[in-house]
Design a protein around this motif. Structure first.
Motif, PDB file in Angstrom:
ATOM      1  N   HIS A  29      22.794   3.125 -27.220  1.00 42.22           N
ATOM      2  CA  HIS A  29      22.404   2.331 -26.045  1.00 42.22           C
ATOM      3  C   HIS A  29      22.926   3.021 -24.785  1.00 42.22           C
ATOM      4  CE1 HIS A  29      26.307  -0.298 -26.701  1.00 42.22           C
ATOM      5  NE2 HIS A  29      26.541   0.979 -26.767  1.00 42.22           N
ATOM      6  N   THR A  30      22.280   2.723 -23.666  1.00 42.59           N
ATOM      7  CA  THR A  30      22.720   3.345 -22.410  1.00 42.59           C
ATOM      8  C   THR A  30      24.033   2.748 -21.912  1.00 42.59           C
ATOM      9  OG1 THR A  30      21.067   1.900 -21.383  1.00 42.59           O
ATOM     10  CG2 THR A  30      20.525   4.240 -21.535  1.00 42.59           C
ATOM     11  N   SER A  31      24.484   1.649 -22.538  1.00 42.23           N
ATOM     12  CA  SER A  31      25.804   1.103 -22.185  1.00 42.23           C
ATOM     13  C   SER A  31      26.909   2.127 -22.440  1.00 42.23           C
ATOM     14  CB  SER A  31      26.089  -0.166 -23.003  1.00 42.23           C
ATOM     15  OG  SER A  31      25.089  -1.128 -22.820  1.00 42.23           O
ATOM     16  N   ALA A  32      26.621   3.149 -23.239  1.00 46.67           N
ATOM     17  CA  ALA A  32      27.597   4.203 -23.529  1.00 46.67           C
ATOM     18  C   ALA A  32      28.122   4.870 -22.256  1.00 46.67           C
ATOM     19  CB  ALA A  32      26.973   5.253 -24.451  1.00 46.67           C
ATOM     20  N   HIS A  33      27.429   4.698 -21.133  1.00 47.17           N
ATOM     21  CA  HIS A  33      27.865   5.356 -19.895  1.00 47.17           C
ATOM     22  C   HIS A  33      28.614   4.417 -18.954  1.00 47.17           C
ATOM     23  CE1 HIS A  33      25.714   8.948 -21.062  1.00 47.17           C
ATOM     24  NE2 HIS A  33      24.707   8.162 -21.408  1.00 47.17           N
ATOM     25  N   GLN A  34      28.724   3.143 -19.336  1.00 53.52           N
ATOM     26  CA  GLN A  34      29.388   2.175 -18.450  1.00 53.52           C
ATOM     27  C   GLN A  34      30.807   2.591 -18.084  1.00 53.52           C
ATOM     28  OE1 GLN A  34      29.483  -1.943 -19.532  1.00 53.52           O
ATOM     29  NE2 GLN A  34      27.249  -2.128 -19.744  1.00 53.52           N
ATOM     30  N   TYR A  35      31.585   2.950 -19.106  1.00 56.33           N
ATOM     31  CA  TYR A  35      33.011   3.219 -18.890  1.00 56.33           C
ATOM     32  C   TYR A  35      33.225   4.367 -17.901  1.00 56.33           C
ATOM     33  CZ  TYR A  35      37.931   4.119 -20.066  1.00 56.33           C
ATOM     34  OH  TYR A  35      39.289   4.308 -20.014  1.00 56.33           O
ATOM     35  N   GLN A  36      32.523   5.498 -18.151  1.00 60.23           N
ATOM     36  CA  GLN A  36      32.727   6.680 -17.287  1.00 60.23           C
ATOM     37  C   GLN A  36      32.245   6.414 -15.857  1.00 60.23           C
ATOM     38  OE1 GLN A  36      34.474   9.065 -18.400  1.00 60.23           O
ATOM     39  NE2 GLN A  36      34.291   8.860 -20.638  1.00 60.23           N
TER      40      GLN A  36
END
Ligand code: PHE
Length: 365
Positions: free
Chosen positions: A100-107
Protein backbone atom coordinates in the motif's frame (compact mmCIF):
# COMPACT_ATOMS: atom_id res chain seq x y z
CA UNK A 1 7.69 -22.65 0.78
CA UNK A 2 8.32 -23.89 -2.79
CA UNK A 3 11.39 -23.29 -4.87
CA UNK A 4 11.12 -21.37 -8.11
CA UNK A 5 13.36 -19.17 -10.18
CA UNK A 6 13.41 -15.60 -8.90
CA UNK A 7 15.13 -12.53 -10.36
CA UNK A 8 18.62 -11.67 -9.03
CA UNK A 9 17.44 -8.19 -8.10
CA UNK A 10 14.32 -6.06 -8.25
CA UNK A 11 14.84 -2.36 -9.09
CA UNK A 12 18.47 -2.87 -8.13
CA UNK A 13 17.71 -4.41 -4.73
CA UNK A 14 19.25 -7.91 -4.41
CA UNK A 15 16.94 -10.83 -3.68
CA UNK A 16 17.64 -13.62 -1.17
CA UNK A 17 16.13 -16.95 -0.01
CA UNK A 18 13.01 -15.08 1.18
CA UNK A 19 12.16 -13.82 -2.32
CA UNK A 20 8.81 -14.99 -3.68
CA UNK A 21 8.67 -12.70 -6.72
CA UNK A 22 8.38 -14.44 -10.09
CA UNK A 23 9.77 -12.97 -13.30
CA UNK A 24 6.22 -12.22 -14.42
CA UNK A 25 5.57 -10.10 -11.32
CA UNK A 26 9.00 -8.44 -11.57
CA UNK A 27 8.16 -7.43 -15.14
CA UNK A 28 5.22 -5.39 -13.79
CA UNK A 29 7.36 -3.39 -11.35
CA UNK A 30 8.00 0.16 -12.46
CA UNK A 31 5.70 0.20 -15.52
CA UNK A 32 4.18 3.40 -14.04
CA UNK A 33 0.81 3.11 -15.81
CA UNK A 34 -0.39 6.03 -13.69
CA UNK A 35 2.07 8.30 -15.52
CA UNK A 36 1.24 7.24 -19.11
CA UNK A 37 -0.62 10.09 -20.79
CA UNK A 38 -4.15 9.22 -21.90
CA UNK A 39 -4.14 6.11 -19.71
CA UNK A 40 -7.33 5.87 -17.58
CA UNK A 41 -5.24 5.51 -14.41
CA UNK A 42 -3.40 8.70 -15.26
CA UNK A 43 -6.64 10.54 -16.04
CA UNK A 44 -7.98 9.49 -12.64
CA UNK A 45 -4.74 10.48 -10.93
CA UNK A 46 -5.00 14.02 -12.39
CA UNK A 47 -8.61 14.30 -11.19
CA UNK A 48 -7.60 13.37 -7.64
CA UNK A 49 -4.61 15.74 -7.69
CA UNK A 50 -6.90 18.59 -8.83
CA UNK A 51 -9.00 18.07 -5.68
CA UNK A 52 -5.98 18.69 -3.42
CA UNK A 53 -4.26 21.66 -5.09
CA UNK A 54 -2.06 22.62 -2.12
CA UNK A 55 -0.65 19.10 -1.60
CA UNK A 56 2.89 18.01 -2.51
CA UNK A 57 2.61 15.21 -5.07
CA UNK A 58 4.91 12.17 -5.05
CA UNK A 59 4.07 9.96 -8.01
CA UNK A 60 7.40 8.31 -8.66
CA UNK A 61 8.56 6.82 -5.35
CA UNK A 62 10.04 3.34 -5.92
CA UNK A 63 7.69 0.49 -4.88
CA UNK A 64 10.53 -1.48 -3.23
CA UNK A 65 10.33 -0.54 0.48
CA UNK A 66 11.52 -1.89 3.82
CA UNK A 67 9.39 -4.22 5.94
CA UNK A 68 9.69 -1.48 8.56
CA UNK A 69 8.11 1.19 6.36
CA UNK A 70 5.40 -1.11 4.98
CA UNK A 71 4.42 -2.74 8.31
CA UNK A 72 6.38 -2.01 11.54
CA UNK A 73 6.29 1.79 11.43
CA UNK A 74 2.57 1.59 10.61
CA UNK A 75 2.04 -0.34 13.86
CA UNK A 76 1.13 -3.67 12.23
CA UNK A 77 1.39 -6.41 14.87
CA UNK A 78 4.30 -8.84 14.28
CA UNK A 79 1.77 -11.61 13.64
CA UNK A 80 -0.52 -9.71 11.24
CA UNK A 81 -1.49 -12.05 8.35
CA UNK A 82 -0.79 -9.49 5.65
CA UNK A 83 2.93 -9.87 6.48
CA UNK A 84 2.91 -13.52 5.39
CA UNK A 85 4.73 -14.86 2.35
CA UNK A 86 1.38 -15.95 0.93
CA UNK A 87 0.01 -12.38 0.94
CA UNK A 88 3.03 -10.15 0.34
CA UNK A 89 5.86 -10.14 -2.21
CA UNK A 90 9.24 -10.20 -0.47
CA UNK A 91 12.32 -9.02 -2.36
CA UNK A 92 14.41 -10.26 0.54
CA UNK A 93 13.99 -10.79 4.27
CA UNK A 94 13.84 -7.08 5.05
CA UNK A 95 12.37 -5.69 1.84
CA UNK A 96 8.96 -5.98 0.16
CA UNK A 97 7.07 -4.68 -2.84
CA UNK A 98 4.86 -2.14 -1.05
CA UNK A 99 1.40 -3.53 -0.36
CA UNK A 100 0.00 0.00 0.00
CA UNK A 101 1.11 3.59 -0.51
CA UNK A 102 0.81 4.08 3.27
CA UNK A 103 4.36 2.65 3.28
CA UNK A 104 5.57 6.23 2.66
CA UNK A 105 3.68 7.91 5.51
CA UNK A 106 6.45 7.59 8.08
CA UNK A 107 9.29 8.98 5.93
CA UNK A 108 7.26 11.83 4.43
CA UNK A 109 5.88 12.83 7.84
CA UNK A 110 9.37 12.71 9.37
CA UNK A 111 10.71 14.99 6.67
CA UNK A 112 7.65 17.26 6.93
CA UNK A 113 6.51 16.92 3.33
CA UNK A 114 2.83 17.15 4.37
CA UNK A 115 0.28 17.82 3.14
CA UNK A 116 1.09 15.21 0.49
CA UNK A 117 -0.32 12.79 -2.06
CA UNK A 118 1.52 9.58 -2.99
CA UNK A 119 0.42 7.80 -6.17
CA UNK A 120 2.01 4.55 -7.25
CA UNK A 121 1.88 0.84 -7.97
CA UNK A 122 1.28 -1.59 -5.09
CA UNK A 123 1.54 -5.39 -5.06
CA UNK A 124 -0.42 -8.12 -3.32
CA UNK A 125 -0.56 -11.88 -3.83
CA UNK A 126 -4.18 -12.57 -4.61
CA UNK A 127 -6.71 -14.61 -6.52
CA UNK A 128 -7.15 -14.37 -10.30
CA UNK A 129 -10.34 -12.90 -11.73
CA UNK A 130 -11.60 -9.87 -13.68
CA UNK A 131 -11.12 -7.50 -10.73
CA UNK A 132 -7.96 -8.86 -9.08
CA UNK A 133 -4.40 -8.55 -10.31
CA UNK A 134 -1.08 -8.86 -8.45
CA UNK A 135 -0.28 -5.23 -9.20
CA UNK A 136 -2.59 -2.24 -8.89
CA UNK A 137 -2.38 1.45 -8.06
CA UNK A 138 -3.23 3.52 -5.02
CA UNK A 139 -3.40 7.18 -4.11
CA UNK A 140 -2.54 8.17 -0.55
CA UNK A 141 -3.32 11.57 0.98
CA UNK A 142 -2.22 13.01 4.33
CA UNK A 143 -2.77 16.36 6.00
CA UNK A 144 -1.58 17.50 9.46
CA UNK A 145 -3.14 20.18 11.70
CA UNK A 146 -1.59 22.30 14.47
CA UNK A 147 -1.49 21.04 18.06
CA UNK A 148 -4.77 21.75 19.82
CA UNK A 149 -6.99 20.89 16.84
CA UNK A 150 -9.72 18.55 18.11
CA UNK A 151 -10.25 15.03 16.80
CA UNK A 152 -13.77 16.08 15.79
CA UNK A 153 -12.47 18.92 13.67
CA UNK A 154 -9.92 16.65 11.97
CA UNK A 155 -12.58 14.00 11.26
CA UNK A 156 -14.90 16.69 9.90
CA UNK A 157 -12.24 18.04 7.57
CA UNK A 158 -11.37 14.50 6.45
CA UNK A 159 -14.97 13.64 5.67
CA UNK A 160 -15.73 16.88 3.84
CA UNK A 161 -12.55 16.63 1.76
CA UNK A 162 -13.26 13.05 0.70
CA UNK A 163 -16.95 13.66 0.01
CA UNK A 164 -15.86 16.53 -2.23
CA UNK A 165 -13.42 14.18 -4.01
CA UNK A 166 -16.17 11.61 -4.59
CA UNK A 167 -18.60 14.19 -5.92
CA UNK A 168 -15.96 15.41 -8.36
CA UNK A 169 -15.51 11.83 -9.63
CA UNK A 170 -19.05 10.45 -9.48
CA UNK A 171 -21.08 13.61 -9.97
CA UNK A 172 -22.71 16.09 -7.62
CA UNK A 173 -25.63 13.74 -6.94
CA UNK A 174 -23.43 10.87 -5.74
CA UNK A 175 -24.96 9.03 -2.79
CA UNK A 176 -22.35 8.21 -0.11
CA UNK A 177 -22.15 6.60 3.29
CA UNK A 178 -19.51 6.31 6.01
CA UNK A 179 -18.73 2.93 7.54
CA UNK A 180 -16.52 2.26 10.58
CA UNK A 181 -13.32 0.41 9.71
CA UNK A 182 -10.05 -0.77 11.22
CA UNK A 183 -6.48 0.02 10.17
CA UNK A 184 -3.53 -0.38 12.58
CA UNK A 185 -2.17 3.09 11.71
CA UNK A 186 -5.34 5.20 12.01
CA UNK A 187 -7.71 5.73 14.93
CA UNK A 188 -10.59 6.26 14.44
CA UNK A 189 -10.80 4.64 10.99
CA UNK A 190 -13.50 4.80 8.31
CA UNK A 191 -14.43 3.62 4.85
CA UNK A 192 -16.37 5.70 2.36
CA UNK A 193 -18.87 3.86 0.17
CA UNK A 194 -20.56 5.23 -2.95
CA UNK A 195 -23.88 4.04 -4.38
CA UNK A 196 -23.11 3.36 -8.02
CA UNK A 197 -24.55 1.03 -10.64
CA UNK A 198 -27.19 -0.17 -8.20
CA UNK A 199 -24.90 -1.16 -5.34
CA UNK A 200 -22.75 0.19 -2.53
CA UNK A 201 -19.10 0.21 -3.50
CA UNK A 202 -16.18 0.58 -1.11
CA UNK A 203 -14.24 3.54 -2.36
CA UNK A 204 -11.45 4.31 0.09
CA UNK A 205 -10.05 3.74 3.59
CA UNK A 206 -9.06 6.59 5.88
CA UNK A 207 -8.80 7.87 9.42
CA UNK A 208 -7.00 10.02 11.96
CA UNK A 209 -3.26 9.27 11.92
CA UNK A 210 -2.54 7.09 14.97
CA UNK A 211 -1.08 9.10 17.86
CA UNK A 212 1.76 6.61 18.31
CA UNK A 213 2.80 7.14 14.70
CA UNK A 214 2.68 10.92 15.19
CA UNK A 215 4.83 10.52 18.34
CA UNK A 216 7.30 8.24 16.56
CA UNK A 217 7.99 10.87 13.90
CA UNK A 218 8.41 13.48 16.67
CA UNK A 219 5.34 15.42 15.55
CA UNK A 220 3.38 15.09 18.80
CA UNK A 221 1.10 16.99 19.70
CA UNK A 222 0.12 17.65 16.07
CA UNK A 223 -2.82 15.68 14.68
CA UNK A 224 -3.82 14.74 11.13
CA UNK A 225 -5.79 12.61 8.72
CA UNK A 226 -4.84 10.13 6.00
CA UNK A 227 -6.68 8.27 3.27
CA UNK A 228 -5.86 5.63 0.66
CA UNK A 229 -7.83 4.83 -2.46
CA UNK A 230 -7.45 2.13 -5.09
CA UNK A 231 -7.40 3.57 -8.59
CA UNK A 232 -8.32 0.45 -10.63
CA UNK A 233 -11.56 -0.23 -8.83
CA UNK A 234 -12.73 3.36 -9.38
CA UNK A 235 -11.47 3.47 -12.97
CA UNK A 236 -13.26 0.19 -13.77
CA UNK A 237 -16.66 1.62 -12.82
CA UNK A 238 -16.10 5.19 -14.06
CA UNK A 239 -14.71 4.20 -17.48
CA UNK A 240 -16.74 0.94 -17.61
CA UNK A 241 -13.60 -1.15 -18.08
CA UNK A 242 -14.71 -4.78 -17.61
CA UNK A 243 -11.37 -6.52 -17.00
CA UNK A 244 -8.43 -5.37 -14.87
CA UNK A 245 -5.92 -6.85 -17.34
CA UNK A 246 -6.92 -4.19 -19.89
CA UNK A 247 -5.00 -1.54 -17.89
CA UNK A 248 -1.80 -3.44 -18.73
CA UNK A 249 -2.64 -3.97 -22.39
CA UNK A 250 -0.46 -2.41 -25.05
CA UNK A 251 -3.31 -2.79 -27.54
CA UNK A 252 -3.83 0.58 -29.19
CA UNK A 253 -7.57 -0.17 -29.42
CA UNK A 254 -7.53 0.30 -25.63
CA UNK A 255 -5.28 3.32 -25.15
CA UNK A 256 -6.59 5.22 -28.19
CA UNK A 257 -10.02 5.51 -26.59
CA UNK A 258 -9.05 7.80 -23.72
CA UNK A 259 -8.10 11.42 -23.49
CA UNK A 260 -6.39 13.36 -20.69
CA UNK A 261 -8.92 15.20 -18.50
CA UNK A 262 -11.97 13.22 -19.69
CA UNK A 263 -13.82 10.33 -18.12
CA UNK A 264 -15.34 8.52 -21.11
CA UNK A 265 -16.98 5.09 -21.43
CA UNK A 266 -14.82 2.28 -22.79
CA UNK A 267 -16.14 0.77 -26.05
CA UNK A 268 -15.34 -2.92 -25.60
CA UNK A 269 -13.76 -4.68 -28.52
CA UNK A 270 -15.58 -7.95 -29.14
CA UNK A 271 -15.43 -10.42 -26.27
CA UNK A 272 -13.22 -13.33 -27.24
CA UNK A 273 -14.34 -16.91 -26.58
CA UNK A 274 -13.52 -18.42 -23.20
CA UNK A 275 -11.67 -21.71 -22.94
CA UNK A 276 -12.14 -23.56 -19.64
CA UNK A 277 -9.64 -26.20 -18.58
CA UNK A 278 -9.60 -28.10 -15.31
CA UNK A 279 -6.61 -29.43 -13.43
CA UNK A 280 -6.88 -31.70 -10.39
CA UNK A 281 -4.21 -33.16 -8.20
CA UNK A 282 -3.48 -34.85 -4.87
CA UNK A 283 -1.55 -32.96 -2.23
CA UNK A 284 0.46 -35.24 0.06
CA UNK A 285 0.22 -34.25 3.74
CA UNK A 286 3.66 -32.58 3.87
CA UNK A 287 2.71 -30.46 0.86
CA UNK A 288 -0.64 -29.48 2.43
CA UNK A 289 1.21 -28.03 5.42
CA UNK A 290 2.95 -25.35 3.34
CA UNK A 291 0.32 -25.01 0.60
CA UNK A 292 -1.38 -21.74 -0.21
CA UNK A 293 -3.72 -21.36 -3.21
CA UNK A 294 -1.86 -18.13 -3.95
CA UNK A 295 1.25 -20.19 -4.81
CA UNK A 296 -0.81 -22.01 -7.43
CA UNK A 297 -2.25 -18.74 -8.82
CA UNK A 298 1.30 -17.44 -9.08
CA UNK A 299 2.32 -20.42 -11.21
CA UNK A 300 -0.69 -19.87 -13.47
CA UNK A 301 0.34 -16.23 -13.93
CA UNK A 302 3.95 -17.17 -14.57
CA UNK A 303 2.94 -19.61 -17.32
CA UNK A 304 -0.16 -18.03 -18.87
CA UNK A 305 0.56 -14.38 -18.01
CA UNK A 306 -2.45 -12.23 -18.84
CA UNK A 307 -4.00 -15.04 -20.91
CA UNK A 308 -5.55 -16.41 -17.70
CA UNK A 309 -8.79 -14.55 -17.07
CA UNK A 310 -9.84 -16.40 -13.92
CA UNK A 311 -8.93 -19.38 -11.75
CA UNK A 312 -11.52 -20.94 -9.46
CA UNK A 313 -11.20 -23.87 -7.07
CA UNK A 314 -14.25 -25.92 -8.09
CA UNK A 315 -13.77 -28.98 -5.87
CA UNK A 316 -11.74 -30.21 -2.94
CA UNK A 317 -11.92 -33.17 -0.58
CA UNK A 318 -9.72 -35.24 1.70
CA UNK A 319 -9.21 -38.95 1.01
CA UNK A 320 -10.61 -40.80 4.06
CA UNK A 321 -7.82 -43.40 4.07
CA UNK A 322 -4.64 -41.61 2.95
CA UNK A 323 -5.37 -38.13 4.30
CA UNK A 324 -4.31 -36.71 0.95
CA UNK A 325 -6.13 -33.58 -0.16
CA UNK A 326 -7.54 -33.40 -3.68
CA UNK A 327 -8.00 -30.03 -5.34
CA UNK A 328 -9.53 -29.16 -8.67
CA UNK A 329 -9.05 -25.73 -10.24
CA UNK A 330 -10.85 -24.42 -13.32
CA UNK A 331 -8.81 -22.03 -15.45
CA UNK A 332 -10.46 -19.74 -17.94
CA UNK A 333 -7.97 -19.01 -20.70
CA UNK A 334 -9.13 -15.90 -22.56
CA UNK A 335 -7.08 -12.99 -23.90
CA UNK A 336 -8.44 -9.44 -23.78
CA UNK A 337 -7.36 -8.74 -27.35
CA UNK A 338 -7.52 -11.94 -29.46
CA UNK A 339 -8.97 -15.43 -29.82
CA UNK A 340 -6.71 -18.16 -28.46
CA UNK A 341 -6.29 -21.32 -30.53
CA UNK A 342 -6.84 -24.80 -29.09
CA UNK A 343 -3.17 -25.44 -29.63
CA UNK A 344 -2.16 -22.38 -27.58
CA UNK A 345 -4.41 -23.18 -24.62
CA UNK A 346 -3.47 -26.87 -24.83
CA UNK A 347 0.22 -26.01 -24.59
CA UNK A 348 -0.35 -23.67 -21.64
CA UNK A 349 -2.33 -26.34 -19.80
CA UNK A 350 0.36 -29.00 -20.47
CA UNK A 351 3.05 -26.66 -19.18
CA UNK A 352 0.92 -25.92 -16.10
CA UNK A 353 0.46 -29.64 -15.44
CA UNK A 354 4.16 -30.42 -15.57
CA UNK A 355 5.11 -27.34 -13.55
CA UNK A 356 2.79 -28.05 -10.61
CA UNK A 357 4.29 -31.53 -10.38
CA UNK A 358 7.90 -30.35 -10.43
CA UNK A 359 7.31 -27.28 -8.24
CA UNK A 360 4.94 -28.59 -5.60
CA UNK A 361 5.37 -32.37 -5.68
CA UNK A 362 1.66 -33.00 -6.20
CA UNK A 363 0.25 -36.00 -8.07
CA UNK A 364 -1.96 -35.24 -11.04
CA UNK A 365 -5.27 -37.08 -11.20
N1 PHE B 1 -3.48 1.61 3.23
C1 PHE B 1 -4.86 1.25 3.44
C2 PHE B 1 -5.21 0.09 2.49
O1 PHE B 1 -4.48 -0.18 1.57
C3 PHE B 1 -5.79 2.41 3.19
C4 PHE B 1 -5.61 3.55 4.17
C5 PHE B 1 -4.74 4.61 3.90
C6 PHE B 1 -6.31 3.56 5.37
C7 PHE B 1 -4.59 5.66 4.80
C8 PHE B 1 -6.16 4.59 6.27
C9 PHE B 1 -5.30 5.64 5.98
O2 PHE B 1 -6.22 -0.58 2.65
Amino acid sequence: SFSSTVPKSVLGVPTDHACNISESVASRVGRNLHLLSNHPLSILRSKVEACFPDFNVFSNLPPVVSVQDNFDRLLFPKTHISRSQSDTYYVNENTVLRTHTSAHQYQLLSSRKDPFLVIGDVFRRDEIDQTHYMAFHQCEGLRMFPAGTSVDNVVNDLKTSLERLCRSLFGMAAEMRWVDAYFPFTDPSFELEVFYGGKWMECLGCGVVHRDLVKNVSRHPEIGWAFGLGLERLAMVLFEIPDIRLFWSNDSRFLKQFEEGKISKFQPFSKYPACYKDISFWLPQDVQKVWSDNDFFEVVRSIAGDLAESVVCIDQFTHPMTGQLSKCFRINYCAVDKTLTNQETGELQEKLRSTVVSRFGVALR
